[in-house]
Design an enzyme around this catalytic site. Structure first.
Site, PDB file in Angstrom:
ATOM      1  CE1 TYR A  32       1.074  -0.286   4.430  1.00  0.00           C
ATOM      2  CE2 TYR A  32       0.035   1.877   4.380  1.00  0.00           C
ATOM      3  CZ  TYR A  32       0.841   0.943   5.013  1.00  0.00           C
ATOM      4  OH  TYR A  32       1.412   1.252   6.226  1.00  0.00           O
ATOM      5  NE  ARG A  51       6.845   4.694   0.742  1.00  0.00           N
ATOM      6  CZ  ARG A  51       6.568   5.464   1.776  1.00  0.00           C
ATOM      7  NH1 ARG A  51       7.503   5.768   2.653  1.00  0.00           N
ATOM      8  NH2 ARG A  51       5.354   5.942   1.968  1.00  0.00           N
ATOM      9  NE  ARG A 100      -5.313 -19.982   3.108  1.00  0.00           N
ATOM     10  CZ  ARG A 100      -4.355 -20.784   3.600  1.00  0.00           C
ATOM     11  NH1 ARG A 100      -4.225 -22.016   3.146  1.00  0.00           N
ATOM     12  NH2 ARG A 100      -3.520 -20.349   4.539  1.00  0.00           N
ATOM     13  CG  HIS A 102       1.138 -21.176   1.697  1.00  0.00           C
ATOM     14  ND1 HIS A 102      -0.005 -21.864   2.003  1.00  0.00           N
ATOM     15  CD2 HIS A 102       1.536 -20.580   2.839  1.00  0.00           C
ATOM     16  CE1 HIS A 102      -0.281 -21.698   3.290  1.00  0.00           C
ATOM     17  NE2 HIS A 102       0.639 -20.912   3.824  1.00  0.00           N
ATOM     18  CE  LYS A 147       3.195   3.365   3.313  1.00  0.00           C
ATOM     19  NZ  LYS A 147       3.243   3.273   4.755  1.00  0.00           N
ATOM     20  CD  GLU A 179       9.828   1.703  10.496  1.00  0.00           C
ATOM     21  OE1 GLU A 179       9.577   2.714   9.833  1.00  0.00           O
ATOM     22  OE2 GLU A 179       9.734   0.551  10.042  1.00  0.00           O
ATOM     23  CG  LEU A 203       8.283   2.685   4.786  1.00  0.00           C
ATOM     24  CD1 LEU A 203       8.037   1.508   3.848  1.00  0.00           C
ATOM     25  CD2 LEU A 203       6.987   3.437   5.021  1.00  0.00           C
TER      26      LEU A 203
HETATM   27  N1  PDD Z   1       2.780   5.108   7.340  1.00  0.00           N
HETATM   28  N2  PDD Z   1       7.372   3.826   9.028  1.00  0.00           N
HETATM   29  C1  PDD Z   1       6.262   3.086   8.902  1.00  0.00           C
HETATM   30  C2  PDD Z   1       6.245   1.702   9.459  1.00  0.00           C
HETATM   31  C3  PDD Z   1       5.139   3.625   8.240  1.00  0.00           C
HETATM   32  O1  PDD Z   1       4.028   2.878   8.084  1.00  0.00           O
HETATM   33  C4  PDD Z   1       5.189   4.958   7.748  1.00  0.00           C
HETATM   34  C5  PDD Z   1       4.043   5.571   7.018  1.00  0.00           C
HETATM   35  C6  PDD Z   1       6.374   5.699   7.931  1.00  0.00           C
HETATM   36  C7  PDD Z   1       6.523   7.103   7.435  1.00  0.00           C
HETATM   37  O2  PDD Z   1       6.576   7.150   6.029  1.00  0.00           O
HETATM   38  P1  PDD Z   1       6.100   8.446   5.231  1.00  0.00           P
HETATM   39  O3  PDD Z   1       6.881   9.592   5.743  1.00  0.00           O
HETATM   40  O4  PDD Z   1       6.423   8.118   3.816  1.00  0.00           O
HETATM   41  O5  PDD Z   1       4.619   8.596   5.495  1.00  0.00           O
HETATM   42  C8  PDD Z   1       7.443   5.087   8.562  1.00  0.00           C
HETATM   43  C9  PDD Z   1       1.596   5.535   6.647  1.00  0.00           C
HETATM   44  C10 PDD Z   1       1.375   6.990   6.707  1.00  0.00           C
HETATM   45  C11 PDD Z   1       0.414   4.719   7.140  1.00  0.00           C
HETATM   46  O6  PDD Z   1       0.620   3.532   7.368  1.00  0.00           O
HETATM   47  O7  PDD Z   1      -0.695   5.250   7.249  1.00  0.00           O
END
Ligand code: PDD
Length: 288
Positions: A32, A51, A100, A102, A147, A179, A203
């Site tokens: 996403y 990304r 389904r 894997h 992501k 993070e 991320l």
């Molecule tokens: N999340 N780290 C993680 C695990 C994240 O899910 C996100 C963003 C960030 C920050 O990334 P950015 O600056 O590109 O938004 C760091 C989004 C906003 C979400 O899951 O809603």
């Protein structure tokens, strides 16, 4: 009426139907993106699209239309009359619906592409006061650079944060702060800005990169080096970055004050610099 996007069509959100055999539903087999609309322009749409394509590539998930993400996003803003409203676009791409197994689907299967736009209240007041965060063991997998929609550890940690009066949850892996559940995290120690380096454990935040560049512009030394949990007492300032909050000052971690327990000076300077950048986005409206 809320208009959403599914596989090439725009339709009322309540009419969207996704198969129970969708691999996003069965396996969290998908990725996403979230990009912010600043009443006229998106924030680094190029970075978000790159990304998204990288996440897709790492999962060997093919969506030939990945380059249309900016167009879909603009259409969603327009169709939902959000041109003059702070808004977020969410897009999710899964490996599609198939019996389904894997293994990837044996027969060529189209991905499922779902996107929606949502107006939101950025509530800067909340961030000016500073936020409290929780810190927990990082129980996520070793590919946090993707992501992926598989977010259980993030959800569990964030929920615990909410239930304990905190606004975010930071993760610690092997003694180092990586993070947060949906943000990157920065620390100021003796005038030097620290944040975890880009790796498979975080991320690569779009806001993170922007803030690093702003900090360098402001003449700060930036060390992309992880901070150890045991060094948290040395931290003078801390803040989070993400698409919706931009730069959010952290005033406590696990109930322990950071610095003097108020948003730090450098943090607020970076927050103001970020705001100045986004003000430009608002002032240069695209024609629709
Ligand atoms: N999340 N780290 C993680 C695990 C994240 O899910 C996100 C963003 C960030 C920050 O990334 P950015 O600056 O590109 O938004 C760091 C989004 C906003 C979400 O899951 O809603």
């Amino acid at each position: 009426m809320n208009i959403a996007y599914l596989n090439g069509s725009y339709m009322p959100a309540e009419e969207i139907r996704i198969s129970p055999d969708d691999r996003g539903f069965l396996f969290a087999d998908g990725v996403y993106e979230v990009v912010r609309w600043y009443q006229g322009n998106f924030f680094d749409m190029e970075g978000h699209t790159a990304r998204l394509k990288r996440s897709l590539g790492e999962l060997r998930l093919e969506w030939v239309g990945a380059d249309t993400f900016p167009v879909i996003s603009e259409e969603l803003i327009r169709k939902n009359d959000l041109e003059d409203t702070p808004a977020l676009i969410y897009i999710q791409v899964t490996r599609g619906a198939a019996p389904r197994s894997h293994a990837f689907p044996a027969v060529q299967t189209d991905p499922t592409v779902y996107a929606f736009a949502r107006g939101f209240d950025p509530d800067p007041g909340k961030y000016v006061a500073g936020i409290n965060i929780l810190m927990k063991k990082d129980i996520r997998w070793s590919r946090c650079d993707i992501k992926s929609v598989s977010l259980l550890p993030n959800i569990l940690c964030f929920q615990e944060a909410v239930e304990t009066g905190n606004s975010e949850c930071a993760f610690v892996r092997d003694g180092y702060i990586t993070e947060c559940s949906h943000s990157n995290i920065f620390f100021l120690i003796n005038g030097i800005l620290f944040t975890h380096p880009e790796s498979e454990n975080i991320l690569s935040g779009i806001s993170r990169r922007k803030v690093i560049n702003l900090a360098l512009k402001a003449g700060l030394q930036v060390n992309e080096v992880a901070v150890a949990e045991k060094d948290i007492d040395k931290v003078d300032e801390a803040f989070l970055t993400n698409t919706s909050a931009e730069v959010a000052p952290v005033i406590s971690i696990n109930k322990k004050k950071i610095g003097n327990g108020r948003p730090g000076e450098v943090t607020m300077q970076l927050r103001a610099m970020f705001a100045a950048e986004t003000a430009i986005l608002r002032n240069h409206k695209q024609t629709h």
